[in-house]
Design an enzyme around this catalytic site. Structure first.
Site, PDB file in Angstrom:
ATOM      1  N   GLU A  11      42.577  40.877  45.783  1.00  0.00           N
ATOM      2  CA  GLU A  11      41.689  41.656  44.918  1.00  0.00           C
ATOM      3  C   GLU A  11      40.259  41.545  45.434  1.00  0.00           C
ATOM      4  OE1 GLU A  11      40.781  41.767  40.092  1.00  0.00           O
ATOM      5  OE2 GLU A  11      42.781  41.267  40.840  1.00  0.00           O
ATOM      6  N   ARG A  15      50.160  32.588  37.341  1.00  0.00           N
ATOM      7  CA  ARG A  15      48.814  33.153  37.375  1.00  0.00           C
ATOM      8  C   ARG A  15      47.794  32.013  37.374  1.00  0.00           C
ATOM      9  NH1 ARG A  15      49.141  36.478  32.009  1.00  0.00           N
ATOM     10  NH2 ARG A  15      50.029  34.439  31.461  1.00  0.00           N
ATOM     11  N   ASP A  50      39.707  37.586  46.126  1.00  0.00           N
ATOM     12  CA  ASP A  50      40.781  36.686  45.735  1.00  0.00           C
ATOM     13  C   ASP A  50      41.856  36.681  46.817  1.00  0.00           C
ATOM     14  OD1 ASP A  50      39.444  36.147  43.423  1.00  0.00           O
ATOM     15  OD2 ASP A  50      40.629  37.492  42.169  1.00  0.00           O
ATOM     16  N   ARG A  67      39.084  31.890  45.434  1.00  0.00           N
ATOM     17  CA  ARG A  67      38.038  32.888  45.216  1.00  0.00           C
ATOM     18  C   ARG A  67      36.959  32.673  46.282  1.00  0.00           C
ATOM     19  NH1 ARG A  67      35.671  35.494  40.934  1.00  0.00           N
ATOM     20  NH2 ARG A  67      37.751  36.418  40.781  1.00  0.00           N
ATOM     21  N   LYS A  97      51.448  44.719  38.216  1.00  0.00           N
ATOM     22  CA  LYS A  97      50.097  44.581  37.683  1.00  0.00           C
ATOM     23  C   LYS A  97      49.600  45.914  37.133  1.00  0.00           C
ATOM     24  CE  LYS A  97      48.819  41.134  41.202  1.00  0.00           C
ATOM     25  NZ  LYS A  97      47.828  40.771  42.242  1.00  0.00           N
ATOM     26  N   ARG A 114      41.734  27.970  42.490  1.00  0.00           N
ATOM     27  CA  ARG A 114      42.201  28.042  41.106  1.00  0.00           C
ATOM     28  C   ARG A 114      43.674  27.659  41.090  1.00  0.00           C
ATOM     29  NH1 ARG A 114      40.410  34.038  39.289  1.00  0.00           N
ATOM     30  NH2 ARG A 114      41.714  34.473  41.116  1.00  0.00           N
ATOM     31  N   ASN A 171      36.668  41.789  43.683  1.00  0.00           N
ATOM     32  CA  ASN A 171      35.993  41.855  42.383  1.00  0.00           C
ATOM     33  C   ASN A 171      34.539  42.261  42.561  1.00  0.00           C
ATOM     34  OD1 ASN A 171      38.031  40.411  40.392  1.00  0.00           O
ATOM     35  ND2 ASN A 171      38.041  39.251  42.294  1.00  0.00           N
ATOM     36  N   LYS A 173      41.629  46.351  42.319  1.00  0.00           N
ATOM     37  CA  LYS A 173      42.974  46.137  42.853  1.00  0.00           C
ATOM     38  C   LYS A 173      43.361  47.188  43.882  1.00  0.00           C
ATOM     39  CE  LYS A 173      44.868  43.620  38.887  1.00  0.00           C
ATOM     40  NZ  LYS A 173      43.668  43.565  38.036  1.00  0.00           N
TER      41      LYS A 173
END
Length: 312
Positions: free
Chosen positions: A280, A232, A272, A210, A159, A224, A282, A124
């Site tokens: 983000e 979320r 993301d 993603r 967050k 998503r 990942n 993050k």
């Protein structure tokens, strides 16, 4: 290609969600390519008199529900005995996780993603290197400064920095008379760490995206969608995967982030994005490879191992 001895450092194999788990899909593909598959948990890794070792289990794997693995052998092995080690355990990214990366740095095996890269790319926090690509963002613990930031927007998302899967994420409005009380409780619950706050992007109601990145290059994308009543989109909290395509904004975001990923040796990352904004990066255990294949036919595990085999 010679047979490789591959170890996966991950959460317990018996807890895998068979039709979802990306680590399992990577293991199944490696096995299909003729490689030997082992796994251990982070707690199985240790240092002893100059050697990093693990209590490892050699397995065969499948995507068959109820019998997705069979253990053939358990042994304490030097990590240097393996050609490749995949780091695939989920966050929280805490000091236990960090300490584990220090141990893996002492090995000669090819570790993917590299321990130093995992430490340097906070999933993050690393987005702060790209202020032009991200939503309006705040990081800290000062309650009054947070409230001043929040008053600039209708709503903000708070967050916890080092969790995953939508855990530790709430939405607040600065107009809420209990904003300070709720924000103070959220900050206190994190311990000593800062929190991250961002302007809420209403476009998330139509889902996030993603972007799968292999070797710094965009491979594919998947959407998503959040469940009704939630903002979320993470599958872990009830979101649903849907087909997605790479667009020019996705490619531009990936091109901007790629130099950092390449500098840190990151082989597999997931970016993301919400409404064209980077949320983000990942690098610990990116997921959704099985969903991608079902929805688009694109085989990320195959492309991943083709790349890794060349690295070895």
């Amino acid at each position: 290609m010679k047979m490789l001895k591959i170890a996966v450092q991950m959460d317990p194999i018996e807890k895998m969600i068979v039709n979802h788990d990306t680590s399992l899909a990577l293991m199944v593909e490696a096995q299909a390519r003729g490689h030997e598959i082992w796994w251990w948990s982070p707690n199985d890794l240790f240092y002893e008199t100059g050697v990093v070792k693990a209590r490892a289990r050699r397995v065969s794997v499948s995507l068959t529900e109820g019998k997705h693995y069979e253990t053939h052998e358990t042994a304490v092995r030097a990590v240097d005995d393996f050609d490749v080690v995949l780091v695939r355990q989920d966050p929280p990214f805490d000091m236990a996780y960090v300490t584990n990366t220090y141990l893996l740095e002492l090995t000669k095996a090819l570790v993917i993603n590299p321990p130093l890269g995992i430490r340097n790319i906070s999933e993050k926090m690393s987005i702060l290197q790209f202020p032009d690509l991200i939503p309006q963002t705040w990081v800290g613990r000062d309650l009054h400064a947070l409230e001043e930031f929040a008053r600039r927007f209708d709503q903000v998302v708070l967050k916890i920095l080092f969790m995953m899967g939508g855990e530790g994420v709430i939405k607040l409005s600065a107009s809420d008379p209990e904003f300070q009380k709720k924000a103070r409780a959220f900050i206190s619950a994190t311990g000593r760490e800062p929190i991250l706050a961002q302007e809420f992007l209403p476009a998330v109601s139509a889902g996030d995206k993603r972007i799968f990145v292999l070797g710094g290059e965009p491979f594919a994308a998947i959407r998503r969608l959040p469940k009704a009543g939630d903002f979320r989109a993470n599958l872990a909290v009830g979101g649903q995967a849907a087909a997605g395509e790479l667009d020019e904004i996705d490619r531009a975001i990936t091109a901007a982030v790629a130099p950092v990923l390449k500098r840190e040796g990151i082989v597999f990352a997931g970016l993301d994005v919400i409404a064209g904004k980077l949320i983000e990066i990942n690098v610990t255990s990116p997921t959704l490879a099985q969903e991608l294949k079902r929805l688009s036919g694109l085989d990320l595990p195959k492309a991943f191992w083709e790349r890794v085999e060349k690295l070895v």
